[in-house]
Scaffold this motif. Structure first.
Motif, PDB file in Angstrom:
ATOM      1  N   UNK A  11     -19.430  12.962 -58.932  1.00 35.80           N
ATOM      2  CA  UNK A  11     -19.092  14.088 -58.053  1.00 35.80           C
ATOM      3  C   UNK A  11     -20.278  15.043 -57.931  1.00 35.80           C
ATOM      4  N   UNK A  12     -20.928  15.353 -59.042  1.00 38.08           N
ATOM      5  CA  UNK A  12     -22.096  16.230 -59.016  1.00 38.08           C
ATOM      6  C   UNK A  12     -23.238  15.590 -58.239  1.00 38.08           C
ATOM      7  N   UNK A  13     -23.426  14.279 -58.428  1.00 41.90           N
ATOM      8  CA  UNK A  13     -24.479  13.554 -57.705  1.00 41.90           C
ATOM      9  C   UNK A  13     -24.233  13.611 -56.204  1.00 41.90           C
ATOM     10  N   UNK A  14     -22.993  13.398 -55.796  1.00 44.43           N
ATOM     11  CA  UNK A  14     -22.644  13.463 -54.376  1.00 44.43           C
ATOM     12  C   UNK A  14     -22.898  14.850 -53.802  1.00 44.43           C
ATOM     13  N   UNK A  15     -22.453  15.874 -54.528  1.00 43.73           N
ATOM     14  CA  UNK A  15     -22.595  17.239 -54.037  1.00 43.73           C
ATOM     15  C   UNK A  15     -24.062  17.646 -53.953  1.00 43.73           C
ATOM     16  N   UNK A  16     -24.835  17.338 -54.977  1.00 41.62           N
ATOM     17  CA  UNK A  16     -26.262  17.672 -54.976  1.00 41.62           C
ATOM     18  C   UNK A  16     -26.992  16.968 -53.839  1.00 41.62           C
ATOM     19  N   UNK A  17     -26.678  15.687 -53.656  1.00 41.55           N
ATOM     20  CA  UNK A  17     -27.356  14.914 -52.606  1.00 41.55           C
ATOM     21  C   UNK A  17     -27.073  15.517 -51.230  1.00 41.55           C
ATOM     22  N   UNK A  18     -25.805  15.818 -50.971  1.00 41.53           N
ATOM     23  CA  UNK A  18     -25.422  16.368 -49.670  1.00 41.53           C
ATOM     24  C   UNK A  18     -26.048  17.743 -49.440  1.00 41.53           C
ATOM     25  N   UNK A  19     -25.978  18.604 -50.448  1.00 40.84           N
ATOM     26  CA  UNK A  19     -26.509  19.963 -50.286  1.00 40.84           C
ATOM     27  C   UNK A  19     -28.021  19.963 -50.145  1.00 40.84           C
ATOM     28  N   UNK A  20     -28.708  19.090 -50.892  1.00 46.72           N
ATOM     29  CA  UNK A  20     -30.164  18.998 -50.774  1.00 46.72           C
ATOM     30  C   UNK A  20     -30.588  18.451 -49.409  1.00 46.72           C
ATOM     31  N   UNK A  21     -29.707  17.662 -48.801  1.00 50.48           N
ATOM     32  CA  UNK A  21     -30.006  17.106 -47.480  1.00 50.48           C
ATOM     33  C   UNK A  21     -29.536  18.018 -46.354  1.00 50.48           C
ATOM     34  N   UNK A  22     -28.900  19.135 -46.728  1.00 46.63           N
ATOM     35  CA  UNK A  22     -28.395  20.054 -45.712  1.00 46.63           C
ATOM     36  C   UNK A  22     -27.213  19.487 -44.946  1.00 46.63           C
ATOM     37  N   UNK A  23     -26.401  18.675 -45.629  1.00 45.40           N
ATOM     38  CA  UNK A  23     -25.274  17.996 -45.004  1.00 45.40           C
ATOM     39  C   UNK A  23     -23.964  18.688 -45.396  1.00 45.40           C
ATOM     40  N   UNK A  24     -23.020  18.737 -44.454  1.00 45.73           N
ATOM     41  CA  UNK A  24     -21.776  19.477 -44.672  1.00 45.73           C
ATOM     42  C   UNK A  24     -20.694  18.692 -45.403  1.00 45.73           C
ATOM     43  N   UNK A  25     -20.805  17.366 -45.400  1.00 47.59           N
ATOM     44  CA  UNK A  25     -19.736  16.594 -46.034  1.00 47.59           C
ATOM     45  C   UNK A  25     -19.909  15.107 -45.814  1.00 47.59           C
ATOM     46  N   UNK A  26     -18.802  14.394 -45.872  1.00 52.53           N
ATOM     47  CA  UNK A  26     -18.839  12.933 -45.853  1.00 52.53           C
ATOM     48  C   UNK A  26     -17.811  12.370 -44.873  1.00 52.53           C
ATOM     49  N   UNK A  27     -18.102  11.184 -44.375  1.00 50.97           N
ATOM     50  CA  UNK A  27     -17.130  10.430 -43.588  1.00 50.97           C
ATOM     51  C   UNK A  27     -16.994   9.064 -44.247  1.00 50.97           C
ATOM     52  N   UNK A  28     -15.771   8.566 -44.324  1.00 51.75           N
ATOM     53  CA  UNK A  28     -15.529   7.308 -45.010  1.00 51.75           C
ATOM     54  C   UNK A  28     -14.388   6.558 -44.335  1.00 51.75           C
ATOM     55  N   UNK A  29     -14.509   5.251 -44.286  1.00 50.06           N
ATOM     56  CA  UNK A  29     -13.438   4.417 -43.753  1.00 50.06           C
ATOM     57  C   UNK A  29     -12.420   4.128 -44.844  1.00 50.06           C
ATOM     58  N   UNK A  30     -11.157   4.389 -44.553  1.00 49.27           N
ATOM     59  CA  UNK A  30     -10.085   4.174 -45.525  1.00 49.27           C
ATOM     60  C   UNK A  30      -9.363   2.874 -45.181  1.00 49.27           C
ATOM     61  N   UNK A  31      -9.402   1.933 -46.109  1.00 53.74           N
ATOM     62  CA  UNK A  31      -8.866   0.596 -45.846  1.00 53.74           C
ATOM     63  C   UNK A  31      -7.513   0.337 -46.482  1.00 53.74           C
ATOM     64  N   UNK A  32      -7.127   1.179 -47.437  1.00 48.22           N
ATOM     65  CA  UNK A  32      -5.932   0.898 -48.210  1.00 48.22           C
ATOM     66  C   UNK A  32      -6.245   0.166 -49.490  1.00 48.22           C
ATOM     67  N   UNK A  33      -7.555  -0.033 -49.759  1.00 51.26           N
ATOM     68  CA  UNK A  33      -7.992  -0.716 -50.969  1.00 51.26           C
ATOM     69  C   UNK A  33      -8.477   0.249 -52.030  1.00 51.26           C
ATOM     70  N   UNK A  34      -8.724  -0.288 -53.214  1.00 49.81           N
ATOM     71  CA  UNK A  34      -9.083   0.525 -54.373  1.00 49.81           C
ATOM     72  C   UNK A  34     -10.441   1.203 -54.217  1.00 49.81           C
ATOM     73  N   UNK A  35     -11.428   0.503 -53.651  1.00 51.20           N
ATOM     74  CA  UNK A  35     -12.779   1.057 -53.568  1.00 51.20           C
ATOM     75  C   UNK A  35     -12.852   2.262 -52.636  1.00 51.20           C
ATOM     76  N   UNK A  36     -12.241   2.143 -51.457  1.00 52.39           N
ATOM     77  CA  UNK A  36     -12.282   3.285 -50.534  1.00 52.39           C
ATOM     78  C   UNK A  36     -11.418   4.435 -51.042  1.00 52.39           C
ATOM     79  N   UNK A  37     -10.347   4.117 -51.773  1.00 51.47           N
ATOM     80  CA  UNK A  37      -9.503   5.177 -52.333  1.00 51.47           C
ATOM     81  C   UNK A  37     -10.262   5.977 -53.382  1.00 51.47           C
TER      82      UNK A  37
END
Length: 262
Positions: A11-37
């Motif tokens: 979670x910290x890695x994701x937040x740091x990466x996004x903030x350092x890149x000047x990005x507001x958030x994430x988009x993800x495809x939800x499949x109903x499977x364990x990995x995307x969940x």
């Protein structure tokens, strides 16, 4: 595995990466499977925007319902989660109509399965560009670096991979701690690219625990001759897939021009 500490680390890695890149958030495809969940929940825990996309293409109803239930759970627990359904069935069908027919339909079966994944990747990047988001990948270690069980420039086309250093069994451990819906945890893994209920095991010929074992033994330098029976069969499956899918795991080959020719 120190599961809760691993969760905090990602979670910290994701937040740091996004903030350092000047990005507001994430988009993800939800499949109903364990990995995307799991991946979507980790992204949501950053406190940044999360856009969950459903992108059905002749999809099995069970996959759709699991995805919808997970998204509803995310929206209940994380304020900055939003969702959108982009129905891609007509786009897929129009593509099939646009390309030339082939004599043997079986010849293009795999190609069309990969086309589904690539249409979804294009859709994810459309919304990523529109909103200033990063596309979060959902591949785990055994899929991405073991057997290459993903579509090149499809679900393999992402900006960052939060769980790609985790084995499938470790993803399940994280899912339980995160409180992922039990129906997702119990569901047989599937890539959802065929419009039916075939599982990953049906396609690969081995379970994820078996593949994890084979990956660990391969890293030790073992060969198929070191085993017998089912273990030899699984190890052979792993090595074959690892070999034929190396083109997904290594950088694109570049034709280097000698200085003498420049």
């Amino acid at each position: 595995m120190k599961t809760e500490k691993v969760i905090d680390h990602i979670v910290l890695w994701l937040k740091d990466y996004a903030e350092n890149a000047g990005i507001k958030g994430f988009v993800i495809g939800i499949s109903g499977g364990i990995d995307s969940a799991v991946t979507s929940t980790l992204c949501a825990k950053t406190g940044l925007d999360l856009l969950c996309l459903e992108m059905p293409i002749h999809q099995e109803k069970s996959q759709v319902s699991r995805a919808q239930n997970h998204i509803a759970w995310l929206k209940t627990n994380f304020d900055k989660t939003s969702d959108l359904t982009v129905e891609l069935t007509a786009v897929f069908d129009n593509f099939i109509s646009a390309v030339p027919a082939v004599e043997n339909e079986a010849d293009r079966f795999m190609s069309l399965a990969n086309t589904r994944a690539r249409l979804r990747m294009t859709t994810l990047y459309y919304f990523a560009a529109l909103n200033g988001y990063l596309v979060a990948g959902t591949g785990n270690k055994v899929e991405d670096f073991g057997v290459g069980f993903y579509t090149k420039y499809g679900d393999g086309g992402v900006d960052l991979s939060p769980i790609a250093d985790l084995m499938k069994s470790e993803v399940y451990e994280i899912a339980k701690v995160l409180g992922i819906n039990e129906e997702i945890i119990k569901a047989a893994p599937t890539d959802g690219l065929w419009g039916d209920d075939r599982t990953d095991e049906d396609q690969i010929g081995a379970t994820y625990p078996e593949l994890e074992w084979a990956m660990e033994e391969s890293d030790k330098g073992m060969s198929a001759n070191d085993f017998s029976g089912r273990k030899q069969q699984v190890f052979t499956i792993f090595k074959k897939l690892n070999s034929v899918n190396q083109h997904k795991m290594i950088p694109i080959p570049i034709c280097k021009i000698p200085e003498t020719l420049k």
